[in-house]
Design an enzyme around this catalytic site. Structure first.
Site, PDB file in Angstrom:
ATOM      1  CB  SER A  73      -0.958   0.019   1.190  1.00  0.00           C
ATOM      2  OG  SER A  73      -2.040  -0.864   0.957  1.00  0.00           O
ATOM      3  CE  LYS A  76      -4.176   1.406  -0.993  1.00  0.00           C
ATOM      4  NZ  LYS A  76      -4.574   0.595   0.143  1.00  0.00           N
ATOM      5  CB  SER A 128      -4.665   1.572   3.829  1.00  0.00           C
ATOM      6  OG  SER A 128      -3.769   1.034   2.866  1.00  0.00           O
ATOM      7  CE  LYS A 236      -1.716   3.875   2.782  1.00  0.00           C
ATOM      8  NZ  LYS A 236      -1.667   2.774   3.792  1.00  0.00           N
TER       9      LYS A 236
END
Length: 416
Positions: A73, A76, A128, A236
């Protein structure tokens, strides 16, 4: 920071000074040398990692930072950056069947739900949410495939050369890979944007849920550094079986911002690895302002001119310098030993090389501060006058002699 059981374990950490475009970004700053310093090793479990200083983009720690890995993730970050760059946060998005049916972590979007780009951004970065990632991709580029092309193009523009994105969320695909260094570069660009910084550092937020009148969407950020690491800025986390635990973290202290990237570590070590890197950076380095924008570095004589020319740097420069370092030496290197007029303002005429312990760490272009006109050629005119005056005198003398002779002959003629 952990120490070795012997108490004496030290390694050479190579400080790699890399060129960053735009950015700087400090633009036009080129690294030409590496220089080493001895520090205690950050003890991390991650397979690959990097520690990068935000303002200059300099790498302070490298553990296989160019090895391609599954990012999960942390993908992202690029998705968020492209949304911010290509849409306002007030626009309405209709959730498609494709977004509604996305696997993995979710903010529980409903089919045909209308939601703002702002709420999708918070869902993407705080929760997320994979469904938010697909909704963003389709809204910005028309399809996931087109959005992946945008992601890859933007990555190349930023200098993330070993990155290949296949989707906007980071779910495992064979060729969906990047590197610790490339993620640092992407995060550095994203952190330049105040909107991204605000969203990435959000610990929790409640969003309206139009389809459920009695409920709201509570989004909670699983980034533990936001709660217990002084100066934490986000950014993140990520996880898939192929990627293992991944994390891009950032923190700011004493005027220095650091970005730490750890890829493929365990759940127990995810946040500890990031802290180890950040602690290492803050303990071993300090941010030093080398010079400000348009600072005059030196002056030089100019051939064919009566004035000295001042040379300046067009960008400010701040660098992370080891705390144990001695003075930074400055060396001016001109393209020509003696500059010649005329010269225009803003013309690049050389470089300023900075050396730390006799090793060059960075080279910055030097520019002219003002125009320099070519001085009048007084020597030519003096010579011309010196030649002309005697010539005029000789001509006048010859003329006078001829005139006198003519008069004398006329007098003789009249006598007879």
């Amino acid at each position: 920071m952990k120490s070795d059981t012997s108490g004496n374990k030290k390694v050479i950490i190579t400080l790699i000074f890399l060129l960053m475009i735009n950015t700087f970004t400090v633009s036009d700053v080129t690294a030409k040398q590496l220089y080493p310093q001895e520090f205690e090793t950050p003890e991390i479990e991650a397979e690959t990692a990097v520690l990068m200083e935000f303002e200059s983009g300099k790498v302070l720690y490298d553990q296989e930072m160019h090895r391609q890995m599954h990012p999960a993730s942390t993908t992202k970050i690029m998705t968020a950056l492209l949304l911010i760059e290509n849409a306002s946060l007030r626009e309405q998005v209709v959730v498609s069947e494709n977004a509604f049916g996305t696997d993995g972590s979710s903010m529980y979007l409903n089919l045909d739900e209308k939601i703002t780009t702002r709420d999708l951004l918070y869902g993407l970065m705080v929760r997320s949410a994979n469904d938010a990632a697909v909704a963003i991709a389709e809204y910005v580029a028309g399809s996931v495939e087109n959005f992946a092309d945008m992601m890859n193009s933007r990555a190349k523009e930023l200098g993330a050369k070993n990155t290949n994105f296949k989707n906007p969320h980071g779910l495992t695909e064979e060729n969906h890979k990047t590197t610790a260094y490339d993620l640092g570069v992407i995060a550095r660009e994203a952190l330049k944007n105040p909107k991204f910084r605000s969203v990435a550092s959000t610990r929790r937020i409640t969003l309206d849920w139009p389809e459920e009148e009695d409920e709201d969407r509570l989004l909670v950020n699983r980034n533990e550094l936001l709660a217990d690491y002084p100066g934490a800025l986000g950014v993140k986390t990520g996880y898939t079986r192929s990627a293992n635990q991944t994390f891009v973290a950032a923190a700011e202290r004493d005027g220095m911002t650091l970005i730490a990237v750890v890829l493929s570590t365990s759940r127990n070590r995810l946040f500890e690895d990031a802290k180890e890197l950040l602690d290492f950076g803050f303990e071993a380095f300090e941010q030093v302002e080398i010079f400000e924008q348009n600072d005059v570095i030196t002056s030089t004589e100019v051939e064919n001119s009566n004035q000295e020319l001042e040379l300046i740097v067009e960008e400010s420069l701040s660098l992370p310098i080891p705390k144990m370092a001695t003075e930074i030496e400055q060396r001016v290197d001109l393209e020509e030993q003696l500059l010649k007029a005329p010269i225009e303002e803003g013309e690049q005429v050389g470089s300023l090389d900075l050396l730390l312990e006799e090793e060059e760490i960075v080279s910055v272009p030097l520019y002219t501060k003002e125009d320099v006109e070519k001085a009048p050629r007084y020597g030519f005119w003096i010579l011309a006058v010196m030649i002309t005056i005697p010539a005029i005198f000789l001509i006048y003398k010859r003329y006078y002699e001829l005139k006198s002779r003519k008069k004398f002959q006329e007098k003789l003629k009249n006598r007879y």
